[in-house]
Design an enzyme around this catalytic site. Sequence first.
Site, PDB file in Angstrom:
ATOM      1  N   ASP A 277       0.817  -1.211   0.000  1.00  0.00           N
ATOM      2  CA  ASP A 277       0.000   0.000   0.000  1.00  0.00           C
ATOM      3  C   ASP A 277       0.857   1.270   0.000  1.00  0.00           C
ATOM      4  OD1 ASP A 277      -1.997  -1.841   0.322  1.00  0.00           O
ATOM      5  OD2 ASP A 277      -2.861  -0.919   2.114  1.00  0.00           O
TER       6      ASP A 277
ATOM      7  N   TYR B  40      -6.526   2.578   6.170  1.00  0.00           N
ATOM      8  CA  TYR B  40      -6.746   2.085   7.540  1.00  0.00           C
ATOM      9  C   TYR B  40      -7.833   1.006   7.605  1.00  0.00           C
ATOM     10  CZ  TYR B  40      -4.743   6.723   7.706  1.00  0.00           C
ATOM     11  OH  TYR B  40      -3.977   7.833   7.442  1.00  0.00           O
TER      12      TYR B  40
ATOM     13  N   HIS C  91       3.580  -2.386   3.096  1.00  0.00           N
ATOM     14  CA  HIS C  91       3.627  -1.033   2.527  1.00  0.00           C
ATOM     15  C   HIS C  91       4.900  -0.885   1.721  1.00  0.00           C
ATOM     16  CE1 HIS C  91       0.617  -0.722   5.681  1.00  0.00           C
ATOM     17  NE2 HIS C  91       0.144   0.339   5.037  1.00  0.00           N
TER      18      HIS C  91
HETATM   19 ZN    ZN Z   1      -2.595   3.104   3.282  1.00  0.00          ZN
END
Ligand code: ZN
Length: 294
Positions: free
Chosen positions: A93, A183, A236
């Site tokens: 992400d 989130y 991420h």
């Molecule tokens: Zn994010």
Amino acid sequence: MHRREAPRWALAPLLMLTVLVGCGSAAQMRSPALASSPSGPSAGGSRSRRSSASRSAAKAVTGESSEVRRLVELGKPIYCAGRRGDELALTFDDGPGPYTRLVIAKLRKHRVHATFFVVGRNIALYAGATRQERSLGAVGDHTFTHPLLTALPRGQAEAQIARTQAALARASGGPVFLFRPPYGGRNATIDSIARADGLLEVLWSVDSQDSLGASYAQIERNVIAGLRPGAIILMHENRGQTVRALLKIFAALQRKHLRAVSVPRLLTDDPPSAAHVRAEGAGCGVRAGTLAGG
Ligand code: ZN
């Protein structure tokens, strides 16, 4: 990185909720060998090799899209796949960003596929990145500025999603039909916006906890403990600790005879049942409403 941008008041309740964890422990699934391609045998031996190849490529693409379309219609988020095969999905992400080039190079070198949930405003900062990401699997919409969507009026949430969907399709060179709310923040309104835009909401069953500040060794442990058929793993692409953890994760995939594929491929080869999807994460070892990463 973007996590810090959420207003503290909005984030605190999310952070306080404890986190889920991997796709259950009890039910280890069998790993039947999968056929190499979901597209069936080509019909008719008289066609040229070229047209047969392009037909089968088109069929594979259509197959993925139709499975995703079926799931979009259910209007519920996906936490994991059917857990009946030998495939899982790694997701990254918040990119593209300064580490994207490294992530792409490692994935390419080790022939590992992945799915990238992209923040719209980052797209123009790293020209060409999302096209390369698409070539490694799939790209998805992660909103334009990474807000907590459930704290926004509906019109603003719609704009965040639609603007990114359009920009990402243009930049990456193909349609965008995957979406992940920042989130993991979603509710019935966000679900309905995604469905109206033809987007499948993809959450996760395993959190690497890299966005919570985990060290590379913790990220390795969190991810490797969750490597099992059907898992969707949250990482991420803007974190050095995550990049550092990748090689051990790739080695563990090999050891466990699992393959990392894109989210659409995973859902096509190993689709979750409608009942499983309606259970909202319960079938994936995730308690609904307890996600805090993303
Ligand atoms: Zn994010």
